[in-house]
Design a protein around this motif. Structure first.
Motif, PDB file in Angstrom:
ATOM      1  N   LEU A  45       0.811  -1.210   0.000  1.00  0.00           N
ATOM      2  CA  LEU A  45       0.000   0.000   0.000  1.00  0.00           C
ATOM      3  C   LEU A  45       0.850   1.269   0.000  1.00  0.00           C
ATOM      4  CD1 LEU A  45      -2.798  -1.007   2.539  1.00  0.00           C
ATOM      5  CD2 LEU A  45      -3.050  -0.664   0.093  1.00  0.00           C
ATOM      6  N   GLY A  46       2.083   1.158   0.462  1.00  0.00           N
ATOM      7  CA  GLY A  46       2.952   2.333   0.489  1.00  0.00           C
ATOM      8  C   GLY A  46       2.545   3.368   1.526  1.00  0.00           C
ATOM      9  N   LEU A  47       2.108   2.911   2.686  1.00  0.00           N
ATOM     10  CA  LEU A  47       1.697   3.864   3.716  1.00  0.00           C
ATOM     11  C   LEU A  47       2.912   4.506   4.370  1.00  0.00           C
ATOM     12  CD1 LEU A  47      -1.169   1.876   5.486  1.00  0.00           C
ATOM     13  CD2 LEU A  47      -1.287   3.405   3.518  1.00  0.00           C
ATOM     14  N   ASN A  48       2.663   5.664   4.952  1.00  0.00           N
ATOM     15  CA  ASN A  48       3.716   6.432   5.602  1.00  0.00           C
ATOM     16  C   ASN A  48       3.271   6.686   7.042  1.00  0.00           C
ATOM     17  OD1 ASN A  48       5.569   8.325   6.430  1.00  0.00           O
ATOM     18  ND2 ASN A  48       4.622  10.003   5.289  1.00  0.00           N
ATOM     19  N   ILE A  49       3.941   6.032   7.987  1.00  0.00           N
ATOM     20  CA  ILE A  49       3.393   6.045   9.351  1.00  0.00           C
ATOM     21  C   ILE A  49       4.389   6.552  10.382  1.00  0.00           C
ATOM     22  CG2 ILE A  49       1.802   4.139   8.948  1.00  0.00           C
ATOM     23  CD1 ILE A  49       3.882   2.330  10.344  1.00  0.00           C
ATOM     24  N   TYR A  50       3.810   6.948  11.556  1.00  0.00           N
ATOM     25  CA  TYR A  50       4.635   7.205  12.741  1.00  0.00           C
ATOM     26  C   TYR A  50       5.083   5.847  13.284  1.00  0.00           C
ATOM     27  CZ  TYR A  50       2.522  11.912  13.163  1.00  0.00           C
ATOM     28  OH  TYR A  50       2.111  13.189  12.972  1.00  0.00           O
ATOM     29  N   PRO A  51       6.170   5.805  14.034  1.00  0.00           N
ATOM     30  CA  PRO A  51       6.494   4.537  14.715  1.00  0.00           C
ATOM     31  C   PRO A  51       5.337   4.128  15.621  1.00  0.00           C
ATOM     32  CG  PRO A  51       8.172   6.238  15.148  1.00  0.00           C
ATOM     33  CD  PRO A  51       7.103   6.881  14.354  1.00  0.00           C
ATOM     34  N   ASN A  52       5.140   2.830  15.741  1.00  0.00           N
ATOM     35  CA  ASN A  52       4.021   2.362  16.555  1.00  0.00           C
ATOM     36  C   ASN A  52       4.445   2.016  17.968  1.00  0.00           C
ATOM     37  OD1 ASN A  52       1.514   2.220  15.065  1.00  0.00           O
ATOM     38  ND2 ASN A  52       2.662   0.899  13.664  1.00  0.00           N
ATOM     39  N   GLN A  53       3.589   2.358  18.894  1.00  0.00           N
ATOM     40  CA  GLN A  53       3.770   1.877  20.269  1.00  0.00           C
ATOM     41  C   GLN A  53       2.472   1.193  20.641  1.00  0.00           C
ATOM     42  OE1 GLN A  53       5.353   4.640  23.147  1.00  0.00           O
ATOM     43  NE2 GLN A  53       3.982   3.845  24.717  1.00  0.00           N
TER      44      GLN A  53
END
Lengths: 496, 440
Positions: free
Chosen positions: A37-45
């Motif tokens: 999908l090519g998503l652009n995300i914050y790091p996950n917690q």
């Protein structure tokens, strides 16, 4: 599909989860989210919590920290009873627009549900938070948690200093104005205003070094320093009336508030502002998350990474999430943002891959180009509910939902069906629906029109009515009483 | 790859929103108190220490916002699920409250609903209940306390404190283990050593003897090694007696509620009496495993009734208190033998009885009732004006005066006059004080 299943191993089997399966699944989900999908995300917690902690989180806007107020206790009491009596379930997740993006998963979820929730929250919502223009411009993902931490401590300190009742009366009044406490068109000043925080820290330090038991009453909160007052008054002079942000105006210009009370008003205003983009993007935000989890779960299945049992369980809960009751159903309470958002985004994908003639006519720029990933990402980044519906609600979706528009005049005994889902009505229905998502239309438009700061100090508000819709008198009077608490002098409101 | 963090928060302290809840309860205190008092009337004696779902008017905790009145102006809406409508149709509006399902919109923050419903915990409920009664803190705490426990034997464990060491089990295990591992016994070794000693005494041993000596030495060494890894007592063998806290098995108690239900006892009087019984019930509940409650009402004759009838139905007639005492004795003899039951009697009355009857009551109390009861509490319910008139303890209605004469003879008899809820506790003071002494 059958062959693939033989080659790859399942990520998990059965309902039980542990941290290893969670981690493996998250990696597989991330592979699809980032590389397909090519998503652009914050790091996950990702935090695992119990149902009781979920209830706790519920009652205070879902934030991990929040100042104390009785209204949160009231919401908790109600939610707890509803939950214990089985009237309502709990959300499977809560996700917070922060950097890193914090998602809560409930321990009671089965492994399939954890996968669904991770795809939904940690990639869908996360991508939306990071990319949508409203969130980028209007909220400060890095600053929110430190700010709430500050707010919580500050309010606790004020409670110690001035008593619960004093603090409560300011917060109650400010809460009543939360809907009118946001900037709708100008960009608000940043939360973590570095200057202001630095100044505060310096002041705290000064207080510490000159610590004296006699002066324990924190004079800095009680009395405004001259320099500060001048600064504030200069700001007041800069405000051009009419001003739509009542909390901002009151915070700056109220003749009676003491500095700590102004700070409380500011805290409430900042919290309101933080949640404002969420109110404008319900359909898009939930639609984005739902579309992402739907795509990812199916893709996991296609790759043979989850079992048929898991995909069945997923489909069962997915279809209840996107269930749209019809207008004459007992359960109906307006459009389900998950259903509408998901249907629209799925339809963009369909138009892009396999358009009909109608689609080519309505959406020439995307039909048949097979670029749905780009189209969706562009939409997620640059639209809010109102503009998204206006741009992308397709005749197919309107037909599937069997949408119809009505004109409802309060005094008449009948409603008038103005348009339905047919060729003559598509554009009007779409326009009407978009308008319903315009917060400016949905919420009462109330502005400060005059304030006599030199003379009798009366504050004049105006409600710009729309289609002759007046304010409910009972709540109006109650809110005006609250405004008078903050303003300290006469407050009037007329409706035009 | 992005970095992931999983954080397990399940062990974090719960009740993060407790402070909010306290603020909320404080905020709505007056309404909650009303609701609790109202629910006291509806709840039975035995349910007194349960949590309770209560409903308060939402006005005190309303969170008003500016809201557009749906009954003004005109608006345009879009809905899903069209079935037969066509453009230009006119459709009759559904009746208010139904159809369009606006239910959720106004659920909590507006004054959409007039009532707010939630659940009080047992502790919160009792706090509010106690508030009117003005109980001393110590008593409040002891009433809310969960019943006391004692340690009972619960078999054998492999971990424990040295004082609980079970010697027999430990030695038995050690013995079994030594057998199984074939630990050489001291006796065997001593025999070999003896032989070795003999061999060493031979000044000029022949070859056989040298070989034997060597083999004995080797044997001994092997045995020593074996003994080292199969010790006499191993930590594995050690066993302790286990003890588990279990609720104290106290004997059962029966509580007789006697009440005059003649016309002079109105709603207020009965309400006060109910609190009086509730308090005694709470006290007994804490001390005894099993508490039975018997309700006896009387006018000029007495009968045993259920709780509902006891508090809420009216009866007309004269007032002969002794009939209730007779009835009580009858029930007691029939079902609650004094050897098995602790007997508590709580009597509420407005103090009037047929002339001459008071004397009979005193006789019965002296001869039959007091010797078998743990405690006898008598309250006389007056209105506040009367209370002033009767401020002197020696004057009063006939029953009061009669009781006064004999009370000093019995340590476990208490009497008081009440007009307000906070007057109730003193009658129990002796009872709670006694309990305190026992606990100390």
């Amino acid at each position: 599909m059958g062959q693939a299943a033989e080659e790859t191993t399942l990520l998990f089997d059965g309902a039980d989860w542990n941290f290893e399966t969670l981690n493996n699944t998250l990696n597989a989900i991330e592979d699809i989210a980032l590389n397909d999908l090519g998503l652009n995300i914050y790091p996950n917690q990702i935090e695992i919590i119990s149902s009781e902690q979920m209830l706790d989180a519920y009652s205070s806007h879902g934030m991990p920290l929040m100042y104390k107020h009785w209204s949160f206790g009231k919401h908790f009491a109600r939610d707890q009873m509803m939950y214990q009596k089985g009237y309502s379930g709990l959300a499977y997740e809560i996700v917070i627009n922060a950097d890193p993006c914090i998602a809560y998963l409930m321990e009671e979820n089965s492994m399939t549900m954890q996968a669904l929730v991770m795809a939904h929250a940690c990639f869908g919502h996360n991508h939306f938070f990071k990319n949508n223009y409203l969130f980028r411009q209007w909220t400060d993902a890095e600053g929110i948690l430190p700010y709430l931490d500050f707010a919580k401590k500050y309010i606790a300190k004020c409670e110690d200093q001035y008593g619960l009742e004093e603090v409560e009366s300011v917060l109650d009044a400010a809460h009543a104005l939360m809907d009118q406490g946001v900037f709708r068109y100008n960009r608000p000043p940043r939360l973590s205003d570095a200057d202001r925080l630095a100044k505060m820290a310096a002041r705290a330090k000064h207080a510490e070094t000159t610590f004296n038991d006699i002066w324990r009453t924190l004079p800095d909160l009680e009395v405004e320093e001259e320099e500060e007052m001048e600064e504030r008054q200069a700001e007041v002079r800069n405000i051009k009336l009419p001003e739509e942000n009542l909390l901002y105006f009151i915070e700056k210009a109220s003749p009676v508030l003491r500095p700590w009370q102004r700070e409380l008003v500011r805290i409430v205003r900042n919290v309101a502002q933080y949640f404002y983009p969420q109110k404008q993007t319900q359909v898009m935000n939930e639609g984005c998350a739902t579309f992402v989890h739907h795509y990812i779960m199916n893709e996991l299945f296609n790759r043979g990474q989850i079992s048929e049992g898991a995909i069945m369980e997923f489909l069962h809960s997915h279809s209840s999430v996107v269930f749209q009751p019809e207008f004459d159903d007992q359960r109906y309470s307006g459009f389900n943002p998950y259903a509408l958002g998901f249907a629209m985004m799925e339809d963009i994908k369909r138009i892009s891959e396999d358009p009909t003639d109608e689609d080519r006519e309505w959406f020439p720029e995307i039909a048949g180009r097979n670029e749905w990933r780009e189209v969706l990402k562009d939409a997620w980044a640059n639209f809010r509910d109102e503009s998204f519906i206006l741009q992308y609600l397709s005749p197919t979706v309107m037909r599937n939902f069997r949408m119809f528009a009505i004109a409802d005049v309060a005094k008449e005994s009948h409603v008038h069906i103005s348009d339905i889902h047919d060729n003559r009505g598509f554009r009007q229905v779409r326009e009407r629906l978009a308008k319903l998502y315009d917060l400016g239309m949905r919420e009462a438009n109330i502005q400060v029109v005059a304030a006599d700061l030199e003379g009798d100090r009366a504050l004049h508000l105006r409600h710009e009515t729309h289609n002759g819709r007046k304010l409910d008198t009972k709540t109006k009077d109650a809110v005006l009483t609250h405004i008078e608490t903050l303003w300290g002098h006469e407050v009037t409101l007329d409706e035009v | 790859m992005t970095s992931f963090h999983f954080i397990d928060r399940r062990k974090n302290p719960k009740g993060k929103s407790l402070g909010n809840r306290q603020r909320f309860l404080k905020r709505a205190k007056a309404q909650i108190k009303d609701a609790v008092n109202k629910s006291l009337r509806d709840r039975s004696l035995k349910e007194i220490d349960k949590g309770e779902k209560i409903t308060i008017p939402s006005k005190s905790t309303a969170e008003p916002r500016f809201r557009v009145d749906p009954n003004t102006g005109e608006r345009e809406m879009v809905h899903p699920g069209n079935k037969e409508f066509a453009k230009g149709d006119k459709v009759k509006k559904p009746p208010k409250g139904g159809g369009r399902g606006k239910g959720k919109e106004a659920s909590d923050s507006g004054d959409g609903e007039d009532e707010f419903q939630f659940t009080l915990t047992q502790e919160e409920f009792l706090d509010i209940f106690f508030e009117d009664l003005e109980l001393p803190n110590l008593v409040k705490r002891s009433l809310k306390e969960i019943k006391s426990t004692a340690f009972k034997r619960a078999g054998i464990t492999s971990a424990g404190s040295p004082t609980n060491l079970n010697l027999i089990r430990t030695m038995r295990n050690a013995h079994g283990r030594r057998l199984a591992l074939r630990r050489p016994s001291t006796k065997e070794m001593n025999a070999l050593k003896e032989r070795l000693f003999q061999l060493e005494r031979i000044s000029q041993p022949n070859e056989d003897e040298i070989a034997e000596k060597k083999s004995i030495l080797a044997q001994l060494e092997e045995m020593e090694a074996r003994r080292r890894w199969a010790p006499f007592i191993d930590p594995l063998d050690v066993r302790y007696n286990a003890f588990e806290p279990t609720p104290v098995q106290t004997t059962a108690a029966v509580m007789f509620c006697l009440m005059d239900v003649s016309g002079s006892m109105g709603e207020r009087e009965k309400d006060l009496a109910k609190r009086f019984y509730m308090l005694l019930y709470l006290f007994l509940k804490r001390r005894y495993e099993r508490v039975e409650v018997v309700f006896i009402r009387h006018t000029h004759h007495a009968e045993e009734v259920d709780e509902e009838t006891f508090f809420y139905s009216r009866q007309s007639g004269g007032t002969v208190v002794s009939t209730a005492l007779e009835k009580m004795m009858e029930v007691q003899k029939d079902r609650f033998p004094a050897g098995e039951w602790n007997i508590y009697v709580a009597q509420a009355s407005d103090g009037f009885t047929q002339s001459g009857d008071a004397q009979r009551c005193v006789e019965m109390l002296n001869d039959d009732i007091m010797p078998i009861s743990q405690y006898y509490a008598y309250i006389e319910i007056l209105d506040e004006r009367e209370l002033e008139v009767f401020s002197d303890a020696d004057s009063g209605a006939e029953l009061w005066r009669a009781y006064r004469t004999f009370a000093p003879a019995w340590g476990h008899f208490a009497q008081t006059r009440i007009a307000k809820p906070q007057d109730i506790f003193p009658v129990f003071r002796e009872l709670f004080a006694k309990d305190k002494r026992e606990a100390a």
